[in-house]
Design a protein around this motif. Structure first.
Motif, mmCIF file in Angstrom:
data_model
loop_
_atom_site.group_PDB
_atom_site.id
_atom_site.type_symbol
_atom_site.label_atom_id
_atom_site.label_comp_id
_atom_site.label_asym_id
_atom_site.label_seq_id
_atom_site.Cartn_x
_atom_site.Cartn_y
_atom_site.Cartn_z
ATOM 1 N N TYR A 145 6.036 56.921 -61.825
ATOM 2 C CA TYR A 145 5.212 56.690 -60.640
ATOM 3 C C TYR A 145 5.942 55.791 -59.651
ATOM 4 O O TYR A 145 5.933 56.045 -58.432
ATOM 5 C CB TYR A 145 3.872 56.062 -61.014
ATOM 6 C CG TYR A 145 3.011 55.766 -59.804
ATOM 7 C CD1 TYR A 145 2.204 56.757 -59.243
ATOM 8 C CD2 TYR A 145 3.042 54.510 -59.184
ATOM 9 C CE1 TYR A 145 1.440 56.508 -58.102
ATOM 10 C CE2 TYR A 145 2.285 54.249 -58.053
ATOM 11 C CZ TYR A 145 1.486 55.252 -57.515
ATOM 12 O OH TYR A 145 0.734 54.997 -56.396
ATOM 13 N N TYR A 200 6.849 56.561 -55.857
ATOM 14 C CA TYR A 200 6.262 55.761 -54.785
ATOM 15 C C TYR A 200 7.335 55.249 -53.830
ATOM 16 O O TYR A 200 7.173 55.308 -52.593
ATOM 17 C CB TYR A 200 5.485 54.585 -55.373
ATOM 18 C CG TYR A 200 4.831 53.726 -54.321
ATOM 19 C CD1 TYR A 200 3.575 54.059 -53.811
ATOM 20 C CD2 TYR A 200 5.478 52.601 -53.817
ATOM 21 C CE1 TYR A 200 2.978 53.288 -52.826
ATOM 22 C CE2 TYR A 200 4.896 51.829 -52.831
ATOM 23 C CZ TYR A 200 3.639 52.168 -52.334
ATOM 24 O OH TYR A 200 3.061 51.404 -51.356
ATOM 25 N N ARG A 247 7.633 55.954 -49.928
ATOM 26 C CA ARG A 247 7.546 54.851 -48.958
ATOM 27 C C ARG A 247 8.757 54.817 -48.049
ATOM 28 O O ARG A 247 8.648 54.607 -46.837
ATOM 29 C CB ARG A 247 7.420 53.520 -49.711
ATOM 30 C CG ARG A 247 7.199 52.313 -48.821
ATOM 31 C CD ARG A 247 6.998 51.062 -49.660
ATOM 32 N NE ARG A 247 8.228 50.687 -50.345
ATOM 33 C CZ ARG A 247 9.180 49.909 -49.805
ATOM 34 N NH1 ARG A 247 9.043 49.449 -48.578
ATOM 35 N NH2 ARG A 247 10.243 49.584 -50.499
ATOM 36 N N GLN A 279 2.437 62.115 -57.563
ATOM 37 C CA GLN A 279 1.382 61.247 -57.045
ATOM 38 C C GLN A 279 1.975 60.007 -56.389
ATOM 39 O O GLN A 279 1.503 59.549 -55.338
ATOM 40 C CB GLN A 279 0.438 60.837 -58.169
ATOM 41 C CG GLN A 279 -0.774 60.034 -57.702
ATOM 42 C CD GLN A 279 -1.707 60.857 -56.823
ATOM 43 O OE1 GLN A 279 -2.280 61.834 -57.293
ATOM 44 N NE2 GLN A 279 -1.850 60.466 -55.557
ATOM 45 N N GLY A 280 3.035 59.473 -56.990
ATOM 46 C CA GLY A 280 3.710 58.326 -56.402
ATOM 47 C C GLY A 280 4.293 58.649 -55.040
ATOM 48 O O GLY A 280 4.183 57.856 -54.093
ATOM 49 N N ASP A 305 1.397 58.872 -52.570
ATOM 50 C CA ASP A 305 0.850 57.549 -52.229
ATOM 51 C C ASP A 305 1.820 56.770 -51.347
ATOM 52 O O ASP A 305 1.418 56.127 -50.367
ATOM 53 C CB ASP A 305 0.556 56.759 -53.505
ATOM 54 C CG ASP A 305 -0.600 57.341 -54.312
ATOM 55 O OD1 ASP A 305 -1.331 58.199 -53.769
ATOM 56 O OD2 ASP A 305 -0.759 56.953 -55.483
ATOM 57 N N ASN A 332 1.894 58.340 -47.918
ATOM 58 C CA ASN A 332 0.570 58.474 -47.318
ATOM 59 C C ASN A 332 0.305 59.914 -46.894
ATOM 60 O O ASN A 332 -0.091 60.196 -45.757
ATOM 61 C CB ASN A 332 0.402 57.521 -46.131
ATOM 62 C CG ASN A 332 -1.050 57.381 -45.695
ATOM 63 O OD1 ASN A 332 -1.966 57.551 -46.512
ATOM 64 N ND2 ASN A 332 -1.276 57.095 -44.425
ATOM 65 N N SER A 383 -1.045 64.006 -48.602
ATOM 66 C CA SER A 383 -1.954 64.592 -49.575
ATOM 67 C C SER A 383 -1.211 65.050 -50.829
ATOM 68 O O SER A 383 -0.213 65.768 -50.742
ATOM 69 C CB SER A 383 -2.678 65.784 -48.944
ATOM 70 O OG SER A 383 -3.299 66.584 -49.919
ATOM 71 N N PHE A 384 -1.726 64.673 -52.002
ATOM 72 C CA PHE A 384 -1.153 65.142 -53.264
ATOM 73 C C PHE A 384 -1.231 66.654 -53.354
ATOM 74 O O PHE A 384 -0.273 67.307 -53.791
ATOM 75 C CB PHE A 384 -1.884 64.507 -54.453
ATOM 76 C CG PHE A 384 -1.485 65.113 -55.786
ATOM 77 C CD1 PHE A 384 -0.392 64.630 -56.484
ATOM 78 C CD2 PHE A 384 -2.201 66.183 -56.332
ATOM 79 C CE1 PHE A 384 -0.018 65.180 -57.707
ATOM 80 C CE2 PHE A 384 -1.838 66.747 -57.543
ATOM 81 C CZ PHE A 384 -0.735 66.244 -58.227
#
Length: 394
Positions: A30, A34, A38, A89-90, A93, A96, A98-99
């Motif tokens: 994850y 992420y 980012r 999912q990371g 997220d 920002n 949609s999964f």
């Protein structure tokens, strides 16, 4: 609109950028997802906004059969590869976004064709490979070809993945690898290497009949990055108990702890009668490896149209060269533009499929060189060192 070195540049048309973003990461599945999201949020968001194929995926997703295929595939991946679902999912997220849109990208033609008469499929695609394995050296050259929206929407992640205790319980292992990634997608379905001694490239293949709900090729190629030896890679490709839902081939160089090398191509296809993949392995000792986007050995009913026509033209162009014996030979072959409609290295701005990058893996030099322009005319934009420090741990 703004000016860049005297040339007009806009977000809508920025041209072929001479850039290869690279991010170095360490953490859980994850966490690395992420941090990719980012750091490359603007690239991922831009790709989702401009990629026309996503609109087709969304259209299918909104139908009952499309949503059923999506839900079944996601449930199976949560069961088989939950740590890679966490990675997606990371990314979602961190960026920002949609999964479900990112997961649709990973399903690719599986979701796009779920409501379509398979006889009418007209796939598009690219990627060409040429390699040799001799006592003097082992070199593989690869063109990364994709839909035009993918141009400038990629990056390389060099990752040390340390699974959480929960992920270990579900089969996750420590991973060290580097892979080119399409924006918002898992590493693996392109080219790269892992530190267990694997160098790999991927060719999209298009079987006529797909298996919605089964493992997407993007998950299987992600899992290959954890493979510790050829036998383990074969088990990942076989995917016993489920099987791949679409198709691809992988070109591999395996190096063992003694420095011995194997050069392989493996074609992978859905098994329509059994819960596993069909895999066809060929080892190359003296003859060169050549592969594009059509099955060469496995007897699979394929789509018709541009992807097959292009593959045949590129294979014909590659075979017109003398067998490669050096890196410069490889550079020349993957730069070929003999057939204007379907060149090996495609840069025509009007072409729907573009060569977004090319890679040359030179085993003697222990380098992965990435080019944006034809390798026989340009210097690499990036050169990554290859190391296999986990060989003795395998």
């Amino acid at each position: 609109m703004r000016e860049l070195y005297g040339n007009s540049v806009s977000r809508e048309h920025i041209g072929r950028r001479k850039a290869v973003p690279v991010i170095y990461l360490r953490g859980s599945h994850y966490e690395v997802g992420y941090d990719v999201g980012r750091n490359f949020a603007s690239v991922i968001q831009s790709f989702l906004e401009t990629f026309q194929g996503l609109k087709s995926f969304e259209k299918e997703y909104k139908t009952a059969s499309g949503r059923n295929a999506y839900d079944k595939t996601l449930a199976n991946m949560r069961q088989r590869y939950p740590h890679y679902v966490k990675e997606i999912q990371g990314i979602a997220d961190g960026a920002n976004v949609s999964f479900h849109q990112l997961f649709l990208l990973h399903m690719d033609d599986i979701i796009e064709t779920v409501n379509e008469n398979s006889a009418s499929r007209y796939d598009r695609g690219g990627c060409s490979d040429i390699a040799f394995n001799t006592p003097a050296n082992t070199v593989i050259g690869h063109t990364e070809d994709a839909l035009m929206e993918t141009l400038n929407h990629f990056y390389i992640m060099s990752a040390h993945v340390i699974p959480t205790p929960e992920d270990k319980e579900h089969g996750a292992v420590e991973e060290r690898f580097a892979s080119l990634c399409y924006a918002g997608q898992l590493p693996g379905y392109t080219m790269g290497f892992n530190e267990n001694g694997l160098v790999f490239t991927i060719n999209t293949l298009s079987p006529q009949n797909l298996k919605p709900g089964n493992t997407p090729r993007t998950f299987i190629t992600r899992a290959l990055l954890a493979a510790r030896d050829p036998a383990e890679a074969n088990n990942i490709l076989l995917d016993q108990g489920l099987g791949i839902g679409n198709g691809f081939s992988t070109n591999m160089i395996w190096t063992n702890a003694k420095g011995e090398r194997q050069l392989l191509n493996i074609e992978v296809a859905p098994d329509l009668k059994n819960d596993k993949s069909i895999i066809n392995v060929q080892k190359y000792d003296s003859e060169p490896l050549m592969h594009c986007n059509a099955y060469l050995r496995e007897q699979v009913q394929q789509v018709t149209g541009a992807i097959i026509d292009s593959s045949r033209a590129r294979m014909k162009a590659i075979r017109q060269h003398l067998p490669p014996k050096s890196r410069s030979d490889i550079e020349e072959i993957i730069s070929d533009t003999t057939y204007q409609e379907y060149p090996v290295f495609q840069t025509n701005v009007d072409a729907q499929i573009q060569t977004i990058a090319a890679g040359i893996f030179d085993m003697n030099a222990s380098t992965w060189s990435i080019y944006i322009d034809k390798p026989n005319e340009a210097e690499p934009v990036a050169i990554l060192p290859m190391r296999f420090i986990m060989l003795n741990k395998s």
